[in-house]
Design an enzyme around this catalytic site. Sequence first.
Site, PDB file in Angstrom:
ATOM      1  N   ARG A  71       0.868  -1.287   0.150  1.00 56.04           N
ATOM      2  CA  ARG A  71      -0.062   0.048   0.250  1.00 56.04           C
ATOM      3  C   ARG A  71       0.947   1.343  -0.100  1.00 56.04           C
ATOM      4  NH1 ARG A  71      -4.865   1.772   4.240  1.00 56.04           N
ATOM      5  NH2 ARG A  71      -4.703   3.927   3.648  1.00 56.04           N
TER       6      ARG A  71
ATOM      7  N   ASN B 203     -10.654  -4.183  -0.554  1.00 58.70           N
ATOM      8  CA  ASN B 203     -10.609  -3.096  -1.632  1.00 58.70           C
ATOM      9  C   ASN B 203      -9.934  -3.418  -2.822  1.00 58.70           C
ATOM     10  OD1 ASN B 203     -12.294  -1.076  -0.761  1.00 58.70           O
ATOM     11  ND2 ASN B 203     -10.805  -0.407   0.832  1.00 58.70           N
TER      12      ASN B 203
ATOM     13  N   CYS C  51     -19.093  -2.245   2.001  1.00 63.10           N
ATOM     14  CA  CYS C  51     -18.102  -1.071   2.380  1.00 63.10           C
ATOM     15  C   CYS C  51     -18.573  -0.516   3.556  1.00 63.10           C
ATOM     16  CB  CYS C  51     -18.049  -0.341   1.214  1.00 63.10           C
ATOM     17  SG  CYS C  51     -16.906   1.133   1.369  1.00 63.10           S
TER      18      CYS C  51
ATOM     19  N   HIS D 133     -17.086   3.838  -3.136  1.00 68.88           N
ATOM     20  CA  HIS D 133     -16.259   4.973  -3.163  1.00 68.88           C
ATOM     21  C   HIS D 133     -16.722   6.212  -4.014  1.00 68.88           C
ATOM     22  CE1 HIS D 133     -12.783   2.918  -0.549  1.00 68.88           C
ATOM     23  NE2 HIS D 133     -14.112   2.431  -0.055  1.00 68.88           N
TER      24      HIS D 133
ATOM     25  N   TYR E 238     -15.362  10.028  -0.238  1.00 72.03           N
ATOM     26  CA  TYR E 238     -14.163   9.775  -1.294  1.00 72.03           C
ATOM     27  C   TYR E 238     -14.271  10.641  -2.571  1.00 72.03           C
ATOM     28  CZ  TYR E 238     -11.761   5.885   0.676  1.00 72.03           C
ATOM     29  OH  TYR E 238     -11.004   5.134   1.349  1.00 72.03           O
TER      30      TYR E 238
END
Length: 447
Positions: free
Chosen positions: A96, A150, A172, A203, A258
Site C-alpha cells: 500500500r 478493497n 463497504c 467509494h 471519497y
Amino acid sequence: MSKKLKVVTIGGGSSYTPELLEGFIKRYDELPITELWLVDVEAGKEKQDIIFELCLRMVERAGVPIAIYKTLDRREALLDADFVTTQLRVGQLKARELDERIPLSHGYLGQETNGAGGLFKGLRTIPVIFDIIKDVEEICPHAWVINFTNPAGMVTEAVFRHTKFKKFIGVCNIPVGMKMFIQDVLKIQPQDDLAIDLFGLNHMVFIKDVLVNGESRFAELLDGVAAGTLKASGVKNIFDLPFSEGLLRSLNLIPCSYLLYYFKQKEMLAIEMGEFYKGGARATVVQKIEKQLFDLYKNPELNVKPKELELRGGAYYSDAACEVISAIYNNKQTEHYVNFPHKGHIDNIPTDWAIEMTCTIGSDGATPTPRITHFDEKVLGLIYTIKGFEIAASEAALSGKLNDVLLALNLSPLIHSDKDAEKLARDMLLAHEALLPEFAQTIAALK
C-alpha cells in the site's frame, strides 16, 4: 436450520478481525456460529497467531460456544463453510505504501482505491479473489462470499464480469459511516424507521433521500451539511475537507467523502504532496496505528475489541459484514448498502454493471430497492468514467498486458498525461513484480 454454522475469514490476521468477532458475539442469538476459521498466508502468520489468541479470549469472556480455528491452508478451512469473508491485502501495508508513494513521486494522488494506487491494488487482488472463488466453487459451493477487500467495486465488477459465481456480495464501511452520521444529526431513535436512498459506485456514492418513518428529511439534512452547521461524516483515512455549499446545493445530493478526490482534486493533491515531502503517506500512519494495535492485542489481559481500532480507516466494515450475513442466514429482508450487479434495475446504465446502492437482503441475496430505478443525470458522466476505469482494470488484472494497464490509467480522471501513465505503469509494475505473477512476461520485457 442446520445445527452447524461455519464462517471462514480469509485474511484472518487482519487488525479488523476482533471487530468482526465482536459483531458475531453480539449477534449470537440470531447468528449462532459454531466455527470461525481464520485463514492467512505465511507472511501474515505472526499477526494471525496474535489475533487467534485474542479471539479465544474474547469468546471465553463472552461465554458463547464459538470454536475458533486458525490455518494457513485455505482449502482445509473451506470444507463445509456456510459463509466466507474476504478481508485480505496482497503485499500487506508495504505494498500500500508503494501504491501511495510512487504516484506522489510523479505528482499524482496516491490512494489505495483510486487512480494508479487503486489500479495496482486491484491488479494484485483480483487474481487472488478468483483463486478463492475457484476453491469455494469446488469445496463449499453453497457458501456465500462476503467481500470487504478493497478496491471493493473493482473486485465485484471483475467477479461478475469474468466468473460465473453468483453468491458474492461486496460490502463497504462508507455508507455505514454515512448512516451513523445521519442517525446522529437527525437524532434518530431506535424505534424510528430510517431508510436511506443511496446510489452510485463503491467509494462514489451519493445520498438522494433520507426517509424517517416514511417522511423525507433530506432537505433538512442537505441544508445543514451545505451551510456547515452539520459536519458531514468523514472517514479516518481521508483528510476532512468540507464540500462547498455551491456544489452541494447544485447537486442536491450528499456525496460520500471519497468524492473529495474528484470535486477537490487540487486541494487533496496539495495536502498529499505536503505529507509526501515530509516523508509521510497514509500507509505510514496506518503502519504505526497497526503496530500499536497489535501491541495491544498481545496483552493477555485484553479480551475485548480495543477502542483504538476505530482509528483505522475501515472501522465498521466488519459490522456491515455481520449484518449482511445475518440478513442472508435469517432471510431478514432488511435494508443494506452493497455492491452487486443490478441486472437492469437501473434504467439509464448498462445492465451488466456492478454498482453500490440501497438493497433489501434475504436468503436469495441482494434485491435493489424499488425507490431507486434511475441514477441522477447530474453525476452520470462521472459514474460512467469511473466504471470505465473499473472495467478496464478488471480486464488488465486477468490479461497481464501492459496496454491494458495503460488503458485503465489513461481512463482514470486522476491521471492527466499519457506519458505519465507510461512512467507510472513501468515504475509500479517493477515495484510490485513479486506480487503480480500474471504480469511476468510484461515485466521481463520492461527490464
